[in-house]
Design a protein around this motif. Structure first.
Motif, PDB file in Angstrom:
ATOM      1  N   ASN A 132      -7.686 109.020-140.854  1.00  0.00           N
ATOM      2  CA  ASN A 132      -6.660 108.479-139.961  1.00  0.00           C
ATOM      3  C   ASN A 132      -5.529 107.836-140.759  1.00  0.00           C
ATOM      4  O   ASN A 132      -4.353 107.993-140.423  1.00  0.00           O
ATOM      5  N   GLN A 133      -5.876 107.101-141.795  1.00  0.00           N
ATOM      6  CA  GLN A 133      -4.856 106.461-142.639  1.00  0.00           C
ATOM      7  C   GLN A 133      -4.006 107.496-143.353  1.00  0.00           C
ATOM      8  O   GLN A 133      -2.784 107.346-143.446  1.00  0.00           O
ATOM      9  N   ARG A 153       2.540 111.159-141.490  1.00  0.00           N
ATOM     10  CA  ARG A 153       3.492 111.112-140.365  1.00  0.00           C
ATOM     11  C   ARG A 153       4.701 110.256-140.724  1.00  0.00           C
ATOM     12  O   ARG A 153       5.844 110.642-140.494  1.00  0.00           O
ATOM     13  N   LYS A 154       4.449 109.107-141.350  1.00  0.00           N
ATOM     14  CA  LYS A 154       5.547 108.229-141.764  1.00  0.00           C
ATOM     15  C   LYS A 154       6.398 108.898-142.834  1.00  0.00           C
ATOM     16  O   LYS A 154       7.631 108.804-142.815  1.00  0.00           O
ATOM     17  N   GLU A 185      -1.662 109.023-140.834  1.00  0.00           N
ATOM     18  CA  GLU A 185      -0.613 108.050-140.499  1.00  0.00           C
ATOM     19  C   GLU A 185       0.448 108.010-141.598  1.00  0.00           C
ATOM     20  O   GLU A 185       1.646 108.022-141.321  1.00  0.00           O
TER      21      GLU A 185
END
Length: 97
Positions: free
Chosen positions: A6-7, A13-14, A10
């Motif tokens: 998940n990290q 995505r950033k 994330e």
């Protein structure tokens, strides 16, 4: 999905959002001839910061994209620092042949 995955998702995505802002701000350029090749543009990184802050203020970028403005500008800085070339390698190789 695991917490680590998940990290990673994330952060990815950033990174993509920051890359889009850097390209839109003219700091980075997609080669028009070679898909996936990105290099430095003519604009300074401040133009991407200005664009990003304007979008943040207008609500086009929000906490779904980045948690804070500082995180957003730090991410843009990281993305831009990863692209040190000032031209597309493939274009340059074709010209130099």
């Amino acid at each position: 999905m695991s917490s680590t995955k998940n990290q990673i998702n994330e952060q990815d995505r950033k990174f993509r959002h920051a890359l889009e802002l850097a390209i839109e701000g003219g700091v980075l350029i997609n080669c028009p001839y070679h898909e996936g090749f990105i290099y430095r543009g003519n604009e300074q990184i401040e133009s991407a910061y200005k664009l990003a802050n304007s979008k943040w203020a207008s609500g086009k970028i929000n906490h779904d994209h980045f948690e804070t403005r500082n995180e957003m500008t730090d991410c843009i800085k990281t993305v831009v620092s990863e692209y040190g070339l000032y031209s597309c390698n493939q274009c340059r190789d074709l010209i130099n042949k």
